[in-house]
Design an enzyme around this catalytic site. Structure first.
Site, PDB file in Angstrom:
ATOM      1  N   LYS A 181       1.492   4.436   7.758  1.00 16.63           N
ATOM      2  CA  LYS A 181       1.027   3.884   9.034  1.00 16.63           C
ATOM      3  C   LYS A 181       1.521   4.695  10.232  1.00 16.63           C
ATOM      4  O   LYS A 181       1.078   4.461  11.361  1.00 16.63           O
ATOM      5  CB  LYS A 181       1.472   2.429   9.166  1.00 16.63           C
TER       6      LYS A 181
ATOM      7  N   HIS B  40      -3.990   4.834   5.129  1.00 20.40           N
ATOM      8  CA  HIS B  40      -2.532   4.910   5.237  1.00 20.40           C
ATOM      9  C   HIS B  40      -1.814   5.049   3.893  1.00 20.40           C
ATOM     10  O   HIS B  40      -0.768   5.720   3.835  1.00 20.40           O
ATOM     11  CB  HIS B  40      -1.967   3.739   6.065  1.00 20.40           C
TER      12      HIS B  40
ATOM     13  N   HIS C 112      -0.628   0.194  -3.518  1.00 21.52           N
ATOM     14  CA  HIS C 112      -0.298  -1.208  -3.244  1.00 21.52           C
ATOM     15  C   HIS C 112      -1.451  -1.997  -2.613  1.00 21.52           C
ATOM     16  O   HIS C 112      -1.342  -3.219  -2.467  1.00 21.52           O
ATOM     17  CB  HIS C 112       0.951  -1.315  -2.358  1.00 21.52           C
ATOM     18  N   HIS C 113      -2.555  -1.328  -2.260  1.00 20.96           N
ATOM     19  CA  HIS C 113      -3.728  -2.051  -1.741  1.00 20.96           C
ATOM     20  C   HIS C 113      -4.885  -2.059  -2.733  1.00 20.96           C
ATOM     21  O   HIS C 113      -5.991  -2.489  -2.388  1.00 20.96           O
ATOM     22  CB  HIS C 113      -4.186  -1.456  -0.410  1.00 20.96           C
TER      23      HIS C 113
END
Length: 386
Positions: free
Chosen positions: A257, A282, A307-308
């Protein structure tokens, strides 16, 4: 020509028997001494082998004390270490008690050994001009002390007290000095390694804080996600190095980010498609930032990059499904999702924790890994989990 052998008198025969008996006893003593020496050398060799590659202070100290008790029969032994000017009992073995003296004045004894830069023996401790009265209070009869790293970072002292048979000897001092010499180098390396680890962890935590500080809406996010991820990891039985990987991956999961404009992070409305496309990059940005650091390779980077992702394939950045998503990515997705739902955002208030847990349970197996999500829900509710 013939020789006549004179008969042996009874007195000569008795003398010869006595000499043979004396020789037999001397041989037995020599054999016992050789056996003891061999055993001591074997124990010292074992210590050297066991210390090889050790980078943990507690482990090194424990090995040293175990070998002290194997070689010398004593009531107690201990290692004291000095850090930031303060003495601390790192570990003590006192099967028969009498260790209270260590906290009362053990630091004085350890400091004395450091200042002398060599070991010493006090067999009649009650007569010592400075420590005699204290020794009587704590029932200490004799004491042997050797310094550890007088010129190094991991300064300390190895000591033993109340020999169970007889007094401490110069041989005992040589043995403890050898153990101290073998242990000192390992302690120094372990101490410096721990300092390096602490510096590394401090830097990682500072980076996570800096990333979260880009927006008041994400302040503390990385640390909270790490906390939740560790709760889950411990709940499924991860330990040691695996937990450390979870910690580092949690702290670094949103470092990408840094490459997302503040205007997007702080936007009070929902993002446009173009802005959402920037946000979705990101994880890849984070991966690119960290991939050159060898210590982050493997599961730590997996958490940053994946993680997304969603187990139904509707996540980003790659749309992976199910077990295609590396384990760390699936684990962090649960922790990240929970914190995202319960935290305030510019366009909505955070929801109650119970509602977020309900959503996790309802979407276990679609958005999140079923087993991990349900385990996390159970942990947060204080319920029994697999």
């Amino acid at each position: 020509m013939s020789f006549v052998v004179a008969p042996i008198s009874e007195a000569d025969w008795k003398q010869l028997q006595a000499e043979l008996q004396q020789a037999r006893l001397e041989a037995q003593k020599l054999s016992a001494a050789l056996a003891d020496t061999w055993e001591e050398l074997t124990l010292l060799y074992e210590l050297a082998e066991q210390l090889r590659g050790v980078l943990d202070i507690d482990q090194a100290v424990r090995l040293a004390l175990e070998h002290v008790t194997d070689i010398v029969s004593v009531e107690g032994c201990a290692v004291l270490l000095k850090e930031d000017g303060e003495w601390e009992v790192q570990l003590s073995f006192c099967p028969n008690g009498h260790k209270e003296w260590l906290s009362a004045w053990g630091n004085e004894v350890a400091q004395h050994a450091l200042q002398r830069r060599r070991g010493f023996i006090l067999n009649d401790l009650s007569q010592h001009p400075e420590w005699g009265e204290k020794a009587k209070i704590f029932a200490l009869q004799n004491l042997i002390v050797v310094p550890l790293n007088p010129d190094g970072h991991a300064k300390g002292a190895l000591m033993a007290w109340n020999k169970l048979q007889g007094e401490f000897t110069s041989g005992d001092l040589k043995l403890l000095t050898t153990i101290a010499a073998q242990t000192s180098g390992v302690l120094e390396s372990a101490f410096l390694y721990r300092q390096l680890q602490e510096t590394f962890h401090g830097t990682v935590a500072a980076l996570a804080t800096a990333v979260d500080a880009k927006s008041r809406w994400t302040a503390g996010h990385s640390h909270r996600v790490t906390h939740y991820a560790l709760l889950l990891a411990q709940g499924i039985g991860l330990v040691g190095a695996e937990l450390e990987q979870v910690r580092l991956s949690g702290l670094m999961h949103d470092i990408g980010k840094i490459g997302v404009p503040d205007a997007i992070l702080d936007k009070p409305d929902r993002l446009t498609d173009d802005e959402w496309a920037v946000m979705q990059r990101h994880p890849v940005i984070g991966y690119e930032i960290l991939k050159g650091i060898r210590q982050f390779h493997g599961p730590i980077l997996d958490g940053v990059l994946y993680h997304h992702e969603r187990v139904d394939g509707k996540g980003y950045p790659f749309g992976l499904k199910g077990d295609e998503i590396p384990f760390m990515g699936r684990l962090l997705a649960v922790a990240d999702g929970f914190d995202a739902m319960t935290s305030d955002r510019p366009y909505r208030a955070g929801m109650p924790k119970e509602r977020a847990l309900q959503i996790l349970a309802e979407n276990a197996g679609t958005q999140w890994d079923k087993e991990l999500a349900l385990t996390f829900v159970a942990i947060m509710r204080g319920e029994k989990h697999p």
